[in-house]
Enzyme design. Structure first.
Site, PDB file in Angstrom:
ATOM      1  N   LYS A  33       0.842  -1.205   0.000  1.00 49.88           N
ATOM      2  CA  LYS A  33       0.000   0.000   0.000  1.00 49.88           C
ATOM      3  C   LYS A  33       0.874   1.250   0.000  1.00 49.88           C
ATOM      4  O   LYS A  33       2.071   1.189   0.333  1.00 49.88           O
ATOM      5  CB  LYS A  33      -0.922  -0.017   1.225  1.00 49.88           C
ATOM      6  CG  LYS A  33      -0.199   0.036   2.560  1.00 49.88           C
ATOM      7  CD  LYS A  33      -1.164  -0.196   3.718  1.00 49.88           C
ATOM      8  CE  LYS A  33      -0.453  -0.083   5.048  1.00 49.88           C
ATOM      9  NZ  LYS A  33      -1.276  -0.538   6.174  1.00 49.88           N
ATOM     10  N   ARG A 119     -11.174   0.165  14.993  1.00 50.88           N
ATOM     11  CA  ARG A 119     -10.922   1.100  13.901  1.00 50.88           C
ATOM     12  C   ARG A 119     -11.858   0.750  12.753  1.00 50.88           C
ATOM     13  O   ARG A 119     -12.527   1.592  12.200  1.00 50.88           O
ATOM     14  CB  ARG A 119      -9.454   0.991  13.464  1.00 50.88           C
ATOM     15  CG  ARG A 119      -9.089   1.879  12.285  1.00 50.88           C
ATOM     16  CD  ARG A 119      -7.609   1.833  11.942  1.00 50.88           C
ATOM     17  NE  ARG A 119      -7.211   0.601  11.255  1.00 50.88           N
ATOM     18  CZ  ARG A 119      -5.997   0.397  10.747  1.00 50.88           C
ATOM     19  NH1 ARG A 119      -5.063   1.336  10.856  1.00 50.88           N
ATOM     20  NH2 ARG A 119      -5.699  -0.720  10.135  1.00 50.88           N
ATOM     21  N   TYR A 251      16.693  30.176   3.962  1.00 49.14           N
ATOM     22  CA  TYR A 251      15.622  30.962   4.592  1.00 49.14           C
ATOM     23  C   TYR A 251      15.980  31.324   6.027  1.00 49.14           C
ATOM     24  O   TYR A 251      16.415  30.474   6.798  1.00 49.14           O
ATOM     25  CB  TYR A 251      14.305  30.179   4.597  1.00 49.14           C
ATOM     26  CG  TYR A 251      13.612  30.171   3.254  1.00 49.14           C
ATOM     27  CD1 TYR A 251      13.093  31.354   2.718  1.00 49.14           C
ATOM     28  CD2 TYR A 251      13.476  28.999   2.536  1.00 49.14           C
ATOM     29  CE1 TYR A 251      12.456  31.353   1.490  1.00 49.14           C
ATOM     30  CE2 TYR A 251      12.838  28.985   1.303  1.00 49.14           C
ATOM     31  CZ  TYR A 251      12.330  30.164   0.792  1.00 49.14           C
ATOM     32  OH  TYR A 251      11.703  30.159  -0.429  1.00 49.14           O
ATOM     33  N   MET A 296      11.435  24.041   0.155  1.00 50.79           N
ATOM     34  CA  MET A 296      10.448  23.150  -0.454  1.00 50.79           C
ATOM     35  C   MET A 296      11.087  22.201  -1.467  1.00 50.79           C
ATOM     36  O   MET A 296      10.730  21.028  -1.554  1.00 50.79           O
ATOM     37  CB  MET A 296       9.345  23.967  -1.138  1.00 50.79           C
ATOM     38  CG  MET A 296       8.171  23.103  -1.579  1.00 50.79           C
ATOM     39  SD  MET A 296       6.897  24.001  -2.455  1.00 50.79           S
ATOM     40  CE  MET A 296       6.070  24.838  -1.149  1.00 50.79           C
TER      41      MET A 296
HETATM   42  C1  LIG Z   1      -0.676  -1.654   6.826  1.00 52.80           C
HETATM   43  C2  LIG Z   1      -1.330  -2.893   7.229  1.00 52.80           C
HETATM   44  C3  LIG Z   1      -0.581  -4.060   7.443  1.00 52.80           C
HETATM   45  C4  LIG Z   1       0.929  -4.096   7.413  1.00 52.80           C
HETATM   46  O1  LIG Z   1       1.429  -3.649   8.644  1.00 52.80           O
HETATM   47  P1  LIG Z   1       3.007  -3.640   8.949  1.00 52.80           P
HETATM   48  O2  LIG Z   1       3.066  -3.198  10.359  1.00 52.80           O
HETATM   49  O3  LIG Z   1       3.603  -2.645   8.022  1.00 52.80           O
HETATM   50  O4  LIG Z   1       3.488  -5.019   8.714  1.00 52.80           O
HETATM   51  C5  LIG Z   1      -1.274  -5.231   7.713  1.00 52.80           C
HETATM   52  N1  LIG Z   1      -2.623  -5.241   7.795  1.00 52.80           N
HETATM   53  C6  LIG Z   1      -3.365  -4.126   7.635  1.00 52.80           C
HETATM   54  C7  LIG Z   1      -4.844  -4.218   7.744  1.00 52.80           C
HETATM   55  C8  LIG Z   1      -2.751  -2.913   7.361  1.00 52.80           C
HETATM   56  O5  LIG Z   1      -3.498  -1.817   7.205  1.00 52.80           O
END
Ligand SMILES: *Cc1c(COP(=O)(O)O)cnc(C)c1O
Length: 341
Positions: A33, A119, A251, A296
């Site tokens: 992700k 969550r 800056y 930046m």
């Molecule tokens: C991001 C995520 C992971 C991975 O977590 P890590 O701590 O980076 O291994 C696993 N499961 C879910 C649902 C996540 O959102």
């Protein structure tokens, strides 16, 4: 141009360490992700596929569509239900009963169970209702999972949540048999829980992100883990000028030269996802002090080298800016070029 160097060897090393703990390559889902935590989605997808990994997780449908041809399954962790049927290699995580009702027939789904993090996910006492919706709407239940809220902390909460998940799992399995549904895959471990427990035990696979990239925040008392950072960040010189003692740089003129010398400016700044260091304290990157504030699009160092390394290990920056390595690496702009070495 600033660039990120990806060490294929280090990535392979981490994947091998984790697959060993998980119990095989088909028991590790790599989490890609957020542009593979800043490393480049397509690059890391191809590398992990080359190492024999069959499953990946991403955040959005857009990400899933870029890499699903490489994997048996790509799980979307945090997107909204799609009203169109997607390819069967693409699965959605479902976070509520309401969400479950929105998917078209035959959608591949993994139902998230809230085992205590509060969550996302359905409650244990909503499982029966979930199965009714799945059957009524002819949905393809491929998995059931949970997520731990404190796996890297020194507490027993992991065991409490695990117990809750196991109870939910037993209930789900009973209903699956009763309704003659195909058995879904069960999963719960992220990097921290896999490292800490040394296996994903009763589950079908673990979902690992941060450890595959070479980091962990698991409390020291649970052990030392031989993980190797995969990314190093580099910037290239834009210009050099010779300055006199007392001249001030950047800056606010926050950095003052203590003697005559060259100052060079490099092509990365906070607009690229690097930190906006304010120049009030020393920021020492791979042995070199940043001169004053980070702009930046650029930052300055003494000397005139053509390229400089900003970090090979994100721990120092995470500590310096009171955050975690996840934050340092995943915020780097996707437009920074990548080189696999
Ligand atoms: C991001 C995520 C992971 C991975 O977590 P890590 O701590 O980076 O291994 C696993 N499961 C879910 C649902 C996540 O959102």
């Amino acid at each position: 141009m600033a660039f990120i160097e990806i060490s294929k060897d280090n990535y392979q090393h981490n994947i091998e360490l984790l697959t060993k703990k998980a119990g095989g390559k088909d028991r590790l889902m790599v989490v890609l992700k957020d542009n593979a935590y800043g490393h480049g989605l397509e690059i890391m997808a191809k590398l992990s596929c080359g190492f024999g990994i069959k499953r990946a997780a991403v955040k959005t449908l857009e990400e899933a569509k870029k890499i699903n041809f490489l994997f048996e399954e790509v799980l979307i962790l945090a997107d909204h239900p799609s009203c169109e049927l997607q390819d069967s290699s693409i699965s959605f995580a479902v976070h509520s009963l309401e969400g479950l009702k929105k998917f078209p027939q035959k959608s591949s789904l993994h139902v998230n169970i809230d085992s205590g993090m509060h969550r996302n996910g359905i409650k244990e006492d909503e499982i029966q209702e979930a199965f009714k919706i799945i059957m009524k709407n002819n949905l393809n239940l491929k998995g059931m999972f949970t997520h731990f809220r404190s796996a890297d902390e020194l507490s027993s909460e992991l065991y409490w949540q695990n117990k809750n998940f196991n109870r939910a799992k037993a209930k789900a399995k009973e209903l699956i048999l009763k309704y003659s549904l195909p058995m879904p895959k069960f999963h719960s471990c992220n990097s921290a829980s896999l490292l800490r427990r040394n296996s994903c035990l009763e589950d079908d696979f673990a979902r690992c992100g941060i450890a595959t990239y070479g980091y962990t925040h698991v409390h020291k008392s649970f052990g030392q883990f031989d993980l190797k950072p995969v990314m190093s960040l580099w910037a290239e010189k834009l210009s050099t000028r010779s300055l006199k003692k007392g001249d001030r740089v950047g800056y606010g003129g926050m950095y003052e030269l203590k003697c005559d010398g060259d100052v060079s400016t490099y092509d990365i700044g906070y607009g690229d996802g690097f930190f906006r260091h304010n120049g009030l304290s020393e920021l020492l990157l791979e042995g070199r002090s940043v001169c004053g504030r980070v702009s930046m699009d650029s930052l300055s160092f003494l000397g005139d080298e053509n390229k400089i390394c900003l970090f090979k290990d994100a721990h120092y920056l995470a500590e310096k800016f009171n955050t975690i390595t996840y934050d340092v690496i995943s915020k780097l702009s996707p437009s920074i070029g990548k080189v696999v070495v």
